[in-house]
Design a protein around this motif. Structure first.
Motif, PDB file in Angstrom:
ATOM      1  N   SER A  50     -42.919  58.891  -6.115  1.00 39.18           N
ATOM      2  CA  SER A  50     -41.806  58.338  -5.340  1.00 39.18           C
ATOM      3  C   SER A  50     -40.989  57.441  -6.274  1.00 39.18           C
ATOM      4  CB  SER A  50     -42.336  57.529  -4.156  1.00 39.18           C
ATOM      5  OG  SER A  50     -41.277  56.907  -3.454  1.00 39.18           O
ATOM      6  N   ILE A  51     -39.674  57.376  -6.056  1.00 46.74           N
ATOM      7  CA  ILE A  51     -38.790  56.556  -6.888  1.00 46.74           C
ATOM      8  C   ILE A  51     -38.186  55.436  -6.049  1.00 46.74           C
ATOM      9  CG2 ILE A  51     -36.763  56.521  -8.381  1.00 46.74           C
ATOM     10  CD1 ILE A  51     -38.975  58.197  -9.524  1.00 46.74           C
ATOM     11  N   VAL A  52     -38.276  54.205  -6.572  1.00 48.75           N
ATOM     12  CA  VAL A  52     -37.727  53.033  -5.897  1.00 48.75           C
ATOM     13  C   VAL A  52     -36.798  52.290  -6.855  1.00 48.75           C
ATOM     14  CG1 VAL A  52     -38.292  50.745  -4.968  1.00 48.75           C
ATOM     15  CG2 VAL A  52     -39.670  52.728  -4.313  1.00 48.75           C
ATOM     16  N   LEU A  53     -35.635  51.879  -6.368  1.00 50.55           N
ATOM     17  CA  LEU A  53     -34.696  51.056  -7.126  1.00 50.55           C
ATOM     18  C   LEU A  53     -34.714  49.650  -6.551  1.00 50.55           C
ATOM     19  CD1 LEU A  53     -31.621  53.500  -7.236  1.00 50.55           C
ATOM     20  CD2 LEU A  53     -33.551  53.397  -8.819  1.00 50.55           C
ATOM     21  N   PHE A  54     -34.652  48.642  -7.427  1.00 49.42           N
ATOM     22  CA  PHE A  54     -34.654  47.281  -6.903  1.00 49.42           C
ATOM     23  C   PHE A  54     -33.805  46.351  -7.757  1.00 49.42           C
ATOM     24  CE2 PHE A  54     -38.001  47.094 -10.080  1.00 49.42           C
ATOM     25  CZ  PHE A  54     -37.945  45.805 -10.583  1.00 49.42           C
ATOM     26  N   SER A  55     -33.236  45.369  -7.088  1.00 45.49           N
ATOM     27  CA  SER A  55     -32.553  44.238  -7.732  1.00 45.49           C
ATOM     28  C   SER A  55     -32.809  43.045  -6.817  1.00 45.49           C
ATOM     29  CB  SER A  55     -31.058  44.529  -7.917  1.00 45.49           C
ATOM     30  OG  SER A  55     -30.462  44.915  -6.694  1.00 45.49           O
ATOM     31  N   ASP A  56     -31.773  42.578  -6.101  1.00 44.12           N
ATOM     32  CA  ASP A  56     -32.005  41.547  -5.078  1.00 44.12           C
ATOM     33  C   ASP A  56     -32.776  42.134  -3.900  1.00 44.12           C
ATOM     34  OD1 ASP A  56     -28.744  40.759  -5.945  1.00 44.12           O
ATOM     35  OD2 ASP A  56     -30.418  39.399  -6.336  1.00 44.12           O
ATOM     36  N   ILE A  57     -32.537  43.402  -3.632  1.00 40.38           N
ATOM     37  CA  ILE A  57     -33.253  44.141  -2.592  1.00 40.38           C
ATOM     38  C   ILE A  57     -33.777  45.425  -3.216  1.00 40.38           C
ATOM     39  CG2 ILE A  57     -31.870  43.206  -0.705  1.00 40.38           C
ATOM     40  CD1 ILE A  57     -30.253  45.810  -0.742  1.00 40.38           C
ATOM     41  N   PHE A  64     -42.483  60.397  -1.564  1.00 40.53           N
ATOM     42  CA  PHE A  64     -43.494  61.082  -2.366  1.00 40.53           C
ATOM     43  C   PHE A  64     -43.264  62.598  -2.374  1.00 40.53           C
ATOM     44  CE2 PHE A  64     -46.030  57.184  -1.570  1.00 40.53           C
ATOM     45  CZ  PHE A  64     -46.337  56.892  -2.889  1.00 40.53           C
ATOM     46  N   THR A  65     -43.245  63.157  -3.583  1.00 44.69           N
ATOM     47  CA  THR A  65     -43.088  64.597  -3.756  1.00 44.69           C
ATOM     48  C   THR A  65     -43.685  65.018  -5.091  1.00 44.69           C
ATOM     49  OG1 THR A  65     -41.469  66.417  -3.923  1.00 44.69           O
ATOM     50  CG2 THR A  65     -40.802  64.289  -4.792  1.00 44.69           C
ATOM     51  N   ASP A  66     -44.060  66.287  -5.194  1.00 40.03           N
ATOM     52  CA  ASP A  66     -44.519  66.820  -6.477  1.00 40.03           C
ATOM     53  C   ASP A  66     -43.480  67.773  -7.069  1.00 40.03           C
ATOM     54  OD1 ASP A  66     -44.754  68.953  -4.780  1.00 40.03           O
ATOM     55  OD2 ASP A  66     -46.915  69.245  -5.049  1.00 40.03           O
ATOM     56  N   ASP A  67     -42.254  67.720  -6.536  1.00 45.78           N
ATOM     57  CA  ASP A  67     -41.157  68.542  -7.047  1.00 45.78           C
ATOM     58  C   ASP A  67     -40.581  67.872  -8.297  1.00 45.78           C
ATOM     59  OD1 ASP A  67     -38.822  69.967  -7.576  1.00 45.78           O
ATOM     60  OD2 ASP A  67     -38.361  70.279  -5.461  1.00 45.78           O
TER      61      ASP A  67
END
Length: 238
Positions: A50-57, A64-67
């Motif tokens: 899974s990919i998450v981006l963060f800064s102030d939030i 989640f994926t296996d692609d």
């Protein structure tokens, strides 16, 4: 006994605060983070990512994926997007991202497992790291930047350079905070950090760290085998 083992679940977290635009690591801290993340993804067989981006939030870019192709294309697209801005709340981002593992509240602490791979320059804007990490969640921090630091370039939408970020008339200098990375390790059982420069590519070391924790997790627990006494019935029957 042959059995199917569950995939490793790995959350890749990318710091998108404005300090990640600094070019003390080439081509920039953010671009270098994406480069390493893509290299990890392409060789991460057996991982649900899974990919998450963060800064102030923080926000989840991909569940989640296996692609692998999908993940790689979305990461590649981030380099062309003007999405890097704001401060950096690392603690809150990690705390919220752990929820994406969907741990059952009734689960024992030892059964909760997963991997967190965090790319950041460790310039925490909210103070100390105060997050409870479950015992079998592996936390890998990738410190992107230099101790000497660098300026934060500002660019137009077409990529043309327009100057450096300033505060009260002086150019802002952003530095990697290695002390913060060290402090995190005092409160997390399965933890390791790397500091990368323009030529670093520690993906094999990261995978080995995750694999070691995963193998240890699979080796834990009790197995009870109940004997089958069918031969006591079968022999007289024959």
């Amino acid at each position: 006994v042959r059995a199917n083992l569950p995939d490793q679940r790995t959350i890749i977290m990318l710091d998108t605060s404005s300090s990640m635009l600094s070019e003390d690591v080439r081509p920039s801290r953010f671009a270098k983070s994406i480069q390493i993340a893509r290299h990890f993804v392409k060789s991460a067989a057996g991982h649900q990512i899974s990919i998450v981006l963060f800064s102030d939030i923080q926000k989840r870019l991909i569940p989640f994926t296996d692609d692998i192709d999908l993940i790689d294309s979305r990461l590649a697209a981030l380099e062309k997007m003007n999405s890097v801005a704001g401060g950096s709340n690392i603690s809150q981002a990690i705390e919220e991202s752990i929820q994406y593992f969907d741990f059952d509240s009734s689960e024992d602490e030892k059964t909760k497992s997963g991997n967190l791979l965090v790319f950041t320059d460790a310039e925490e804007s909210e103070g100390e790291f105060k997050v409870h990490i479950p015992l079998n969640v592996n936390l890998a921090m990738i410190g992107v930047g230099t101790l000497k630091g660098g300026n934060i370039p500002l660019r137009y939408e077409d990529g043309a350079f327009k100057g450096y970020k300033t505060f009260k008339g002086e150019q802002v200098v952003t530095k990697l905070d290695e002390d913060y990375l060290k402090k995190i390790g005092k409160g997390v059982k399965n933890y390791k950090y790397w500091i990368v420069n323009s030529y670093s590519l520690p993906t094999d070391e990261i995978k080995n760290f995750f694999r070691e924790g995963y193998t240890k997790k699979q080796g834990m627990g009790d197995l009870r085998i109940r004997p089958v006494y069918s031969h006591y019935i079968l022999i007289p029957a024959i």
